[in-house]
Design a protein around this motif. Structure first.
Motif, PDB file in Angstrom:
ATOM      1  N   ASN A  73       0.859  -1.124  -0.033  1.00 14.81           N
ATOM      2  CA  ASN A  73      -0.010   0.025   0.160  1.00 14.81           C
ATOM      3  C   ASN A  73       0.821   1.244   0.060  1.00 14.81           C
ATOM      4  OD1 ASN A  73      -2.575  -1.154   0.116  1.00 14.81           O
ATOM      5  ND2 ASN A  73      -2.210  -1.968   2.305  1.00 14.81           N
ATOM      6  N   GLU A  74       2.017   1.330  -0.842  1.00 21.03           N
ATOM      7  CA  GLU A  74       2.740   2.377  -1.062  1.00 21.03           C
ATOM      8  C   GLU A  74       2.929   2.962  -2.295  1.00 21.03           C
ATOM      9  OE1 GLU A  74       6.698   2.030   1.022  1.00 21.03           O
ATOM     10  OE2 GLU A  74       5.836   0.130   1.990  1.00 21.03           O
ATOM     11  N   THR A  75       3.285   3.996  -2.443  1.00 22.01           N
ATOM     12  CA  THR A  75       3.811   4.688  -3.892  1.00 22.01           C
ATOM     13  C   THR A  75       5.316   4.401  -3.804  1.00 22.01           C
ATOM     14  OG1 THR A  75       2.016   6.237  -4.038  1.00 22.01           O
ATOM     15  CG2 THR A  75       4.116   6.826  -5.540  1.00 22.01           C
ATOM     16  N   VAL A  76       5.765   3.732  -4.781  1.00 28.22           N
ATOM     17  CA  VAL A  76       7.210   3.205  -4.919  1.00 28.22           C
ATOM     18  C   VAL A  76       7.718   3.966  -6.048  1.00 28.22           C
ATOM     19  CG1 VAL A  76       8.781   1.408  -5.141  1.00 28.22           C
ATOM     20  CG2 VAL A  76       6.809   0.929  -4.009  1.00 28.22           C
ATOM     21  N   ASN A  77       8.870   4.595  -5.734  1.00 29.54           N
ATOM     22  CA  ASN A  77       9.542   5.666  -6.888  1.00 29.54           C
ATOM     23  C   ASN A  77      10.640   4.528  -7.318  1.00 29.54           C
ATOM     24  OD1 ASN A  77      10.691   7.369  -8.330  1.00 29.54           O
ATOM     25  ND2 ASN A  77      11.972   8.382  -6.806  1.00 29.54           N
ATOM     26  N   LEU A  78      10.294   4.308  -8.551  1.00 29.24           N
ATOM     27  CA  LEU A  78      11.268   3.326  -9.025  1.00 29.24           C
ATOM     28  C   LEU A  78      12.706   4.037  -9.814  1.00 29.24           C
ATOM     29  CD1 LEU A  78       8.948   1.305 -11.333  1.00 29.24           C
ATOM     30  CD2 LEU A  78       9.826   0.662  -9.278  1.00 29.24           C
ATOM     31  N   ASP A  79      12.606   5.385 -10.117  1.00 27.64           N
ATOM     32  CA  ASP A  79      13.663   6.340 -10.746  1.00 27.64           C
ATOM     33  C   ASP A  79      14.964   5.912  -9.951  1.00 27.64           C
ATOM     34  OD1 ASP A  79      12.870   8.753 -12.656  1.00 27.64           O
ATOM     35  OD2 ASP A  79      11.382   7.321 -11.706  1.00 27.64           O
ATOM     36  N   GLY A  80      16.095   5.459 -10.595  1.00 30.79           N
ATOM     37  CA  GLY A  80      17.372   5.387  -9.924  1.00 30.79           C
ATOM     38  C   GLY A  80      17.624   4.045  -8.869  1.00 30.79           C
ATOM     39  N   ASN A  81      16.569   3.435  -8.650  1.00 30.88           N
ATOM     40  CA  ASN A  81      16.722   2.746  -7.316  1.00 30.88           C
ATOM     41  C   ASN A  81      16.847   1.148  -7.886  1.00 30.88           C
ATOM     42  OD1 ASN A  81      16.530   4.510  -5.402  1.00 30.88           O
ATOM     43  ND2 ASN A  81      14.301   4.859  -5.819  1.00 30.88           N
TER      44      ASN A  81
END
Length: 90
Positions: free
Chosen positions: A11-19
Motif C-alpha cells: 500500500n505504498e507509492t514506490v519511486n522506481l527512478d534510479g533505485n
C-alpha cells in the motif's frame, strides 16, 4: 541509488527512478517511473500493483503514441525501436 533487497512494500507509492529492487514484493502499490535513471528490477513480485509514468516518462510515451497514431514511416520507426516486428510483441 537506493538498494532494496528482500523488502516488502505494501500500500505504498514506490519511486522506481534510479533505485535497485532485488527479490522484493510490491503488494497493492503504485510503482512510479518519472524518466530519471533506469531502475534495476530483478526477481520481484508485483501483486495487485500498477505502474504509472509521470513527468518526462509520460511525455515521452505521449510523443511516441502520436507517431504510432499517425502511421506510415514514423510508426514503423517507433515500432522498430521498441523491437516490434510484423505485429509481434516487444
Amino acid at each position: 541509488m537506493t538498494d532494496f533487497v528482500n523488502r516488502v512494500f505494501e500500500n505504498e507509492t514506490v519511486n522506481l527512478d534510479g533505485n535497485s529492487f532485488v527479490d522484493c514484493v510490491m503488494k497493492d502499490c503504485v510503482c512510479v517511473f518519472s524518466g530519471g535513471d533506469m531502475p534495476r528490477l530483478q526477481g520481484n513480485d508485483f501483486i495487485d500493483s500498477r505502474f504509472e509514468l509521470h513527468g518526462a516518462a509520460n511525455r515521452t510515451l505521449a510523443f511516441l503514441r502520436g507517431f504510432i497514431r499517425e502511421g506510415g514511416v514514423m510508426r514503423d520507426i517507433v515500432l522498430e525501436q521498441l523491437g516490434v516486428k510484423d505485429g509481434s510483441e516487444p
